[in-house]
Design an enzyme around this catalytic site. Structure first.
Site, short mmCIF file in Angstrom:
data_model
loop_
_atom_site.label_atom_id
_atom_site.label_comp_id
_atom_site.label_asym_id
_atom_site.label_seq_id
_atom_site.Cartn_x
_atom_site.Cartn_y
_atom_site.Cartn_z
N PRO A 1 5.08 45.53 0.07
CA PRO A 1 4.92 44.32 0.80
C PRO A 1 5.95 43.06 0.41
O PRO A 1 6.05 42.82 -0.89
CB PRO A 1 3.67 43.91 0.75
CG PRO A 1 2.74 44.90 0.33
CD PRO A 1 3.64 45.99 -0.44
N ASN A 2 6.61 42.51 1.32
CA ASN A 2 7.50 41.51 1.16
C ASN A 2 8.96 41.95 0.57
O ASN A 2 9.73 40.91 0.75
CB ASN A 2 6.71 40.43 0.39
CG ASN A 2 5.48 39.91 1.32
OD1 ASN A 2 5.56 39.55 2.32
ND2 ASN A 2 4.47 39.95 0.28
N ARG B 1 13.21 35.33 0.15
CA ARG B 1 11.88 34.64 -0.65
C ARG B 1 12.22 34.40 -2.02
O ARG B 1 12.78 35.32 -2.81
CB ARG B 1 10.82 35.35 -0.25
CG ARG B 1 10.49 36.69 -1.17
CD ARG B 1 9.21 37.01 -1.15
NE ARG B 1 9.31 38.18 -1.88
CZ ARG B 1 8.24 38.89 -2.51
NH1 ARG B 1 6.85 38.21 -2.61
NH2 ARG B 1 8.51 39.94 -3.23
N TYR C 1 13.22 36.53 -7.50
CA TYR C 1 13.62 37.79 -7.27
C TYR C 1 15.12 37.78 -6.85
O TYR C 1 15.66 39.00 -6.72
CB TYR C 1 12.72 38.20 -5.78
CG TYR C 1 11.45 38.09 -6.02
CD1 TYR C 1 10.63 39.18 -6.62
CD2 TYR C 1 10.40 36.99 -5.58
CE1 TYR C 1 9.34 39.13 -6.88
CE2 TYR C 1 9.04 37.26 -5.44
CZ TYR C 1 8.37 38.25 -6.37
OH TYR C 1 7.15 38.14 -6.68
N ASN D 1 8.54 49.91 -6.30
CA ASN D 1 8.21 48.80 -6.53
C ASN D 1 6.82 48.42 -5.50
O ASN D 1 7.43 48.29 -4.30
CB ASN D 1 9.26 47.88 -6.37
CG ASN D 1 8.93 46.30 -6.59
OD1 ASN D 1 7.65 46.13 -6.77
ND2 ASN D 1 9.77 45.44 -6.77
N ALA E 1 2.88 43.12 -4.35
CA ALA E 1 1.51 42.78 -4.70
C ALA E 1 0.33 43.97 -4.98
O ALA E 1 -0.41 43.72 -5.36
CB ALA E 1 1.13 41.79 -3.78
N GLU F 1 7.96 52.95 -12.29
CA GLU F 1 7.46 51.63 -11.49
C GLU F 1 8.35 50.59 -11.62
O GLU F 1 8.88 50.39 -13.04
CB GLU F 1 6.22 51.26 -11.94
CG GLU F 1 5.41 50.05 -11.51
CD GLU F 1 4.01 49.87 -12.11
OE1 GLU F 1 3.56 50.58 -13.08
OE2 GLU F 1 3.33 48.71 -11.74
N HIS G 1 9.43 46.28 -11.38
CA HIS G 1 9.05 45.11 -10.71
C HIS G 1 10.10 44.20 -11.19
O HIS G 1 10.76 44.23 -12.24
CB HIS G 1 8.00 44.26 -11.55
CG HIS G 1 6.57 45.09 -11.55
ND1 HIS G 1 6.02 45.06 -10.32
CD2 HIS G 1 6.12 45.99 -12.28
CE1 HIS G 1 5.04 45.92 -10.59
NE2 HIS G 1 4.95 46.42 -11.42
N ILE G 2 10.63 43.55 -10.14
CA ILE G 2 12.00 42.63 -10.18
C ILE G 2 11.87 41.54 -11.39
O ILE G 2 12.63 41.48 -12.23
CB ILE G 2 12.57 42.23 -8.91
CG1 ILE G 2 12.68 43.17 -7.97
CG2 ILE G 2 13.61 41.44 -9.18
CD1 ILE G 2 12.96 43.09 -6.55
N ARG H 1 4.15 35.78 -15.60
CA ARG H 1 3.92 35.06 -14.39
C ARG H 1 2.13 34.78 -14.61
O ARG H 1 1.57 34.97 -15.50
CB ARG H 1 4.20 35.83 -13.19
CG ARG H 1 6.01 35.99 -13.30
CD ARG H 1 6.48 36.57 -12.01
NE ARG H 1 6.04 35.86 -10.71
CZ ARG H 1 6.27 36.37 -9.75
NH1 ARG H 1 6.52 37.54 -9.36
NH2 ARG H 1 5.96 35.58 -8.52
C1 DHK Z 1 7.04 41.85 -6.34
C2 DHK Z 1 6.17 41.25 -5.68
O1 DHK Z 1 6.16 41.15 -4.33
C3 DHK Z 1 4.82 40.77 -6.41
O2 DHK Z 1 3.66 40.56 -5.70
C4 DHK Z 1 4.57 41.41 -7.72
C5 DHK Z 1 6.84 42.09 -7.63
C6 DHK Z 1 5.84 41.25 -8.74
C7 DHK Z 1 8.37 42.11 -8.32
O3 DHK Z 1 8.55 41.52 -9.18
O4 DHK Z 1 9.39 42.88 -8.16
O5 DHK Z 1 3.63 40.46 -8.58
#
Ligand code: DHK
Length: 145
Positions: A11-12, A19, A24, A75, A78, A99, A101-102, A108
Site C-alpha cells: 500500500p501507498n 508522498r 521516502y 516491501n 504498512a 524484506e 523498507h525504504i 520511527r
Molecule cells: C513503507 C510504508 O508505507 C510504511 O507503512 C512502513 C515502509 C515503512 C518503508 O519504509 O518503505 O512503515
C-alpha cells in the site's frame, strides 16, 4: 537460464516520489523498477514487478509466485506491521524472501518497529532508501546461487 523473481510493493508505494519525500525520497517506483531491472540483467535474474494497495491482491500474487518465481523481494508497506495473512502467504512460498523498507522503521513510531513479515524473511533491509531494493536483489542472487 534467467531466474524469475517477484518484486512486490504494498500500500501507498505507488505514490513513491510524491508522498512524504523527506522520509521516502524523490525517486518514483518507475525509477526503482528501471534501476532494479538493469541490475537484474547483470545477475541473470528476470524481475516481475507488482504493486497493490490491497492485501488480498498481494496474497494472490504471492500464491502465484509459488509456481512462477524462485525468490521474492517485498516491501509490504504498512501491512508489514499488521498482516498475519501476508506472513501466512509467504510461509507457503518455498524460495528466499528479502524484506525491504525504504525508511529506517526502527527510528520511527513504535508501531512500525515490529514486522510480521520479518518472521519469514531471510533478510531485512531498512533505511537504505530505494537502494535497499538493489541490495535485496543482490542478496537474492547470492541465495539463489
Ligand atoms: C513503507 C510504508 O508505507 C510504511 O507503512 C512502513 C515502509 C515503512 C518503508 O519504509 O518503505 O512503515
Amino acid at each position: 537460464m534467467p531466474r524469475t523473481i517477484f518484486i512486490l510493493n504494498g500500500p501507498n508505494l505507488n505514490l513513491l516520489g510524491q508522498r512524504q519525500p523527506e522520509i521516502y525520497g524523490r525517486e518514483t517506483l518507475a525509477d526503482v523498477e528501471a534501476a532494479t531491472t538493469a541490475l537484474c540483467a547483470t545477475l541473470g535474474l528476470t524481475p516481475r514487478f507488482f504493486q497493490s494497495n490491497h492485501e488480498g491482491v498481494l496474497i494472490d500474487t504471492i500464491q502465484e509466485a509459488r509456481q512462477a518465481a524462485e525468490g521474492i523481494v517485498i516491501n509490504p508497506g504498512a501491512l508489514s506491521h499488521t498482516s498475519v495473512a501476508l506472513l501466512d502467504a509467504l510461509n507457503a512460498f518455498d524460495g528466499p524472501v528479502i524484506e525491504v523498507h525504504i525508511s529506517n522503521i526502527h527510528k520511527r513510531e513504535s508501531f512500525r518497529h515490529h514486522s510480521y513479515v520479518s518472521l519469514r524473511a531471510e533478510g531485512v533491509i531498512a533505511g537504505l532508501g530505494t537502494e535497499g531494493y538493489l541490495a535485496a536483489v543482490r542478496r537474492l542472487a547470492t541465495l539463489l546461487g
